[in-house]
Design a protein around this motif. Sequence first.
Motif, PDB file in Angstrom:
ATOM      1  N   GLY A  49      15.900   6.040   2.628  1.00 24.59           N
ATOM      2  CA  GLY A  49      15.438   5.049   1.658  1.00 24.59           C
ATOM      3  C   GLY A  49      14.155   5.511   0.978  1.00 24.59           C
ATOM      4  N   TYR A  50      13.673   4.701   0.030  1.00 23.72           N
ATOM      5  CA  TYR A  50      12.476   5.069  -0.730  1.00 23.72           C
ATOM      6  C   TYR A  50      11.249   4.341  -0.216  1.00 23.72           C
ATOM      7  CZ  TYR A  50      15.772   6.897  -4.174  1.00 23.72           C
ATOM      8  OH  TYR A  50      16.747   7.589  -4.803  1.00 23.72           O
ATOM      9  N   ASP A  51      10.097   4.950  -0.474  1.00 26.28           N
ATOM     10  CA  ASP A  51       8.812   4.295  -0.210  1.00 26.28           C
ATOM     11  C   ASP A  51       8.004   4.323  -1.495  1.00 26.28           C
ATOM     12  OD1 ASP A  51       8.885   3.594   2.565  1.00 26.28           O
ATOM     13  OD2 ASP A  51       8.895   5.760   2.985  1.00 26.28           O
ATOM     14  N   LEU A  85      -2.250  13.498  -0.694  1.00 26.84           N
ATOM     15  CA  LEU A  85      -1.862  12.633  -1.819  1.00 26.84           C
ATOM     16  C   LEU A  85      -2.801  11.440  -1.991  1.00 26.84           C
ATOM     17  CD1 LEU A  85       2.007  12.555  -1.293  1.00 26.84           C
ATOM     18  CD2 LEU A  85       0.751  13.851  -2.996  1.00 26.84           C
ATOM     19  N   LYS A  86      -3.836  11.366  -1.130  1.00 26.46           N
ATOM     20  CA  LYS A  86      -4.793  10.244  -1.163  1.00 26.46           C
ATOM     21  C   LYS A  86      -4.071   8.914  -1.044  1.00 26.46           C
ATOM     22  CE  LYS A  86      -8.309  12.729  -3.665  1.00 26.46           C
ATOM     23  NZ  LYS A  86      -8.889  13.021  -4.937  1.00 26.46           N
ATOM     24  N   ILE A  87      -3.310   8.773   0.020  1.00 26.53           N
ATOM     25  CA  ILE A  87      -2.595   7.518   0.265  1.00 26.53           C
ATOM     26  C   ILE A  87      -3.365   6.731   1.318  1.00 26.53           C
ATOM     27  CG2 ILE A  87      -0.480   6.536   1.246  1.00 26.53           C
ATOM     28  CD1 ILE A  87       1.040   8.859  -0.055  1.00 26.53           C
ATOM     29  N   GLY A  88      -3.701   5.494   1.001  1.00 21.86           N
ATOM     30  CA  GLY A  88      -4.427   4.642   1.936  1.00 21.86           C
ATOM     31  C   GLY A  88      -5.917   4.670   1.669  1.00 21.86           C
ATOM     32  N   LEU A  89      -6.611   3.602   2.104  1.00 22.88           N
ATOM     33  CA  LEU A  89      -8.055   3.506   1.868  1.00 22.88           C
ATOM     34  C   LEU A  89      -8.814   4.631   2.573  1.00 22.88           C
ATOM     35  CD1 LEU A  89      -8.911  -0.306   2.101  1.00 22.88           C
ATOM     36  CD2 LEU A  89      -8.689   1.108   0.068  1.00 22.88           C
ATOM     37  N   ASP A  90      -8.305   5.061   3.739  1.00 20.53           N
ATOM     38  CA  ASP A  90      -9.007   6.095   4.503  1.00 20.53           C
ATOM     39  C   ASP A  90      -9.082   7.428   3.763  1.00 20.53           C
ATOM     40  OD1 ASP A  90      -9.488   4.398   6.503  1.00 20.53           O
ATOM     41  OD2 ASP A  90      -7.929   5.146   7.867  1.00 20.53           O
ATOM     42  N   TYR A 142      -8.628  -0.512 -15.522  1.00 15.00           N
ATOM     43  CA  TYR A 142      -8.040  -0.252 -14.208  1.00 15.00           C
ATOM     44  C   TYR A 142      -6.884   0.718 -14.361  1.00 15.00           C
ATOM     45  CZ  TYR A 142     -10.710  -4.118 -12.271  1.00 15.00           C
ATOM     46  OH  TYR A 142     -11.723  -4.907 -11.844  1.00 15.00           O
ATOM     47  N   ALA A 143      -6.843   1.690 -13.486  1.00 10.50           N
ATOM     48  CA  ALA A 143      -5.743   2.655 -13.518  1.00 10.50           C
ATOM     49  C   ALA A 143      -4.771   2.348 -12.382  1.00 10.50           C
ATOM     50  CB  ALA A 143      -6.296   4.058 -13.359  1.00 10.50           C
ATOM     51  N   ILE A 144      -3.489   2.423 -12.686  1.00  6.39           N
ATOM     52  CA  ILE A 144      -2.476   2.207 -11.651  1.00  6.39           C
ATOM     53  C   ILE A 144      -1.722   3.513 -11.467  1.00  6.39           C
ATOM     54  CG2 ILE A 144      -0.456   0.874 -10.945  1.00  6.39           C
ATOM     55  CD1 ILE A 144      -1.284  -1.305 -12.817  1.00  6.39           C
ATOM     56  N   ASP A 145      -1.596   3.937 -10.222  1.00  8.57           N
ATOM     57  CA  ASP A 145      -0.873   5.159  -9.917  1.00  8.57           C
ATOM     58  C   ASP A 145       0.265   4.771  -8.977  1.00  8.57           C
ATOM     59  OD1 ASP A 145      -0.562   8.116  -9.492  1.00  8.57           O
ATOM     60  OD2 ASP A 145      -1.129   7.521  -7.457  1.00  8.57           O
ATOM     61  N   VAL A 146       1.500   5.034  -9.393  1.00  4.92           N
ATOM     62  CA  VAL A 146       2.659   4.677  -8.575  1.00  4.92           C
ATOM     63  C   VAL A 146       3.298   5.954  -8.054  1.00  4.92           C
ATOM     64  CG1 VAL A 146       4.797   3.352  -8.473  1.00  4.92           C
ATOM     65  CG2 VAL A 146       3.033   2.702 -10.111  1.00  4.92           C
ATOM     66  N   LYS A 147       3.428   6.039  -6.719  1.00  3.54           N
ATOM     67  CA  LYS A 147       4.038   7.224  -6.112  1.00  3.54           C
ATOM     68  C   LYS A 147       5.346   6.825  -5.449  1.00  3.54           C
ATOM     69  CE  LYS A 147      -0.330   9.426  -4.860  1.00  3.54           C
ATOM     70  NZ  LYS A 147      -1.208   8.240  -4.845  1.00  3.54           N
ATOM     71  N   LEU A 148       6.344   7.664  -5.651  1.00  3.42           N
ATOM     72  CA  LEU A 148       7.629   7.450  -4.984  1.00  3.42           C
ATOM     73  C   LEU A 148       7.767   8.509  -3.904  1.00  3.42           C
ATOM     74  CD1 LEU A 148      10.516   6.126  -4.915  1.00  3.42           C
ATOM     75  CD2 LEU A 148      11.204   7.949  -6.474  1.00  3.42           C
ATOM     76  N   LEU A 149       8.006   8.053  -2.692  1.00  6.76           N
ATOM     77  CA  LEU A 149       8.178   8.995  -1.590  1.00  6.76           C
ATOM     78  C   LEU A 149       9.518   8.742  -0.905  1.00  6.76           C
ATOM     79  CD1 LEU A 149       4.860   8.181  -1.458  1.00  6.76           C
ATOM     80  CD2 LEU A 149       5.009   9.972   0.252  1.00  6.76           C
ATOM     81  N   ALA A 150      10.070   9.800  -0.360  1.00  7.70           N
ATOM     82  CA  ALA A 150      11.236   9.652   0.484  1.00  7.70           C
ATOM     83  C   ALA A 150      11.126  10.690   1.582  1.00  7.70           C
ATOM     84  CB  ALA A 150      12.509   9.862  -0.319  1.00  7.70           C
ATOM     85  N   ASP A 151      11.447  10.286   2.771  1.00  2.26           N
ATOM     86  CA  ASP A 151      11.357  11.169   3.948  1.00  2.26           C
ATOM     87  C   ASP A 151       9.979  11.830   4.037  1.00  2.26           C
ATOM     88  OD1 ASP A 151      14.049  10.560   4.359  1.00  2.26           O
ATOM     89  OD2 ASP A 151      14.662  12.203   3.007  1.00  2.26           O
ATOM     90  N   GLY A 152       8.935  11.071   3.731  1.00  2.79           N
ATOM     91  CA  GLY A 152       7.582  11.578   3.894  1.00  2.79           C
ATOM     92  C   GLY A 152       7.135  12.590   2.870  1.00  2.79           C
TER      93      GLY A 152
END
Lengths: 260, 308
Positions: A65-67, A126-131, A196-206
Motif C-alpha cells: 500500500g501507499y504512505d 527525506l526529513k520526515i517527522g519533527l525530529d 506556507y509551503a506544502i510538500d507531499v511525499k508518496l512512499l511505498a515499502d519505505g
Amino acid sequence: MIRRLTAILAVVTAFAAASAPAAAEWLVTSLSKHRIQVTSNFGGEDLVLFGSVERDAATIPRRGGYDIVVTVTGPRKTFVTRRKERRLGIWINVDSREFDGTPTFLAVLTNRPVDQIASEDVRRRLKIGLDYQSLPQQNGANVADVVPEDAFRKAFIRINVQHQLYQESANAVTFLTPNLFRAAIPLPASVPVGTYAIDVKLLADGALIARTTSAFEVIKAGFEQIVADTAHQQPFLYGLITALMALLTGWLASVVFRRD
Amino acid sequence: MEIYLPIADLPVNVFLILGMGIAVGFISGMFGIGGGFLMTPLLIFVGIAPAVAVASVSTHIAASSCSGAIAYWRRNAIDVPLALMLLAGGILGTMSGVWLFTKLRSVDQLDLVIGLSYVTLLTTVGALMILESVRAVRRSRQGQPPVPRRPGSHAWFHGLPFKLRFKRSKIYVSAIPVWAIGFIIGFLGAVMGIGGGFILVPMLIYFLRVPTVTVIGTSLVLQLVTMASATVLHATTNQLVDAVLALMLMTGGVIGAQFGARAGQKLSGEWLRLLLGMLVLAVGLRFATQLVVTPSDPYSIRVVEVLR
C-alpha cells in the motif's frame, strides 16, 4: 492458458517498470483554499488537501500500500531559546541558542506513525517527522544543525507543540480509496501571517516514489489589516489616534456618568 | 465571543477582557488609582506578550485618568502650576523609560526587569501603606485624629534652591523635588506599564505636603499626560500598542470605575489605604513567588525582533 497470460503480463509489467521510470506513480493534489484570511473573528481554521496517486497501465501494484507524508512549513523567523537557572535564589535566563530561519509553523501529517512508514535512515534523509526537520542553531559564529537529542532543540519543538504551532499527526491523512487521500491541516488561531509551503511525499515499502509541492498564504484582512498596517507604516499617527481615542473615551465616561 | 487582536496577534475572549477592565476599573475607582499594576500582570497572565501588555495598558490608564481628571477639574481640585512642573519631569522620565524599555527588549531581559521592579516596588510600597494605615486605624480607635499633625521640621530637600509658591495647594517648595518626582513616575510608568498613582499620591503628600484637596486631581493630570505620551512613544518606537485591546480595557475600566467610586465612599480613608496596601503587597508577593518558585519549564522561546 490463463496461467500463461498472467506470466506474460507479469514479465511485461516488470520490464516496463524497469525500463521506464516515468511509468511509476505520480501525485495530483488540490488544496481547499490558497488564502486564509485572518479577520477579527478568526479562531483557527482547517485546511483540506485532497490528493490522488495517479498510475498508468504499466505501473506495478504495490503490495504494502501507499504512505503519504504531508509537511507544511510556515514563514521563517529567527528565534531564541533560553534556559532559566536559579541564580542567587531567583530564576533568570542563563543560556540561550539562536535558531536562524526557523519555520514559525511546522506540521508533519501522515496516515500512520512515521516510524512505520520508513526506516530511520530514510526519514533522516527525506526529513520526515519533527525530529528530522532542519532547525539550524547559531552558537557563536557557527551555524549548524544539531542532533535530535539536543536539549535546546527538544525544548524548542516541545514549546511549539504545546502552542500547536508544531504538530506531528499520524492520523491526519486518510485514504478514501487505495489511491485517493485527504489530509486535514489544522491551523490554530495564533497561526503566523505569511506564505506556507506544502510538500507531499508518496512512499511505498519505505521508499520515496513521488513528490509534489503546493503553497498557501495567511494574510490579515479587513479591520485587522488596517490596524496592523497603520501601526507599522504610520506609527506616529497610529499612536496619536490611539491616545486621542483614550482621551475621548475618558471624556465620554465623565459626561455619561456625570452626577452633579 | 472571540476577537483577534491585530498587534498582540492572538484571539482573546471579548467578555474576559471587558470583565478584567470592569474589575480593575472598580478597584481603581474605589482607591482613586489607575490600576496599571493590576492590569499589566493580568494581561500577561492571559497570554499577551509582556511588552504589548505594558504598552497597551498605558493607553487604558490615559483614558481612566482622563475621566477622573475631568471630574476633579469641575470641582476645581487641580493645582495646574504644580501639575505642569511635575509634567516637565514626567515627560523626560517617560522618554527615558521608553528608551530603556527598547534597550532591555533587545537584550531580552525585559521580563526579569519588569518582574524585579514589580517585586521591589510593590512589596515596599504595599508594606509601607499597611504600616501607615494600621497606625492610623489604631489612632482613630483611641479617639485621636486619624492623621497626625504635619510635623514642622523640614527635610533636607526643603532647603533646595528654585523655590516656587503653589497657591492652590498652599505650598512653597523647591522645583527640584517636584521635577524628580515627575521624572520617577514617568520613568516607572513607561517601563512597568503603571500609572504610578499609588506611589505618586503618597509622594506628593509626604514629600511636598500637598493637601488632600488637590493631591488626587493633580496626580491624575500627571498620569493622564505621561500615559498619553507613553502611548504615542511606545507606538512610534516599538509598535506595540494594541488599539483594539486598549479600547476593550478602557470601556470596561470606565464602567467599573463608577461603581468602584461609589463603593469607596462607604469606607474611611485609613481602611481604604489598608486594603490598597494589602492589594499592592499581594501583587508584589505574587511576582516574587514567580521569580523564586521553580518554573514548570526552564526553557522559553521568543522571536528575535529586527530592531530599527
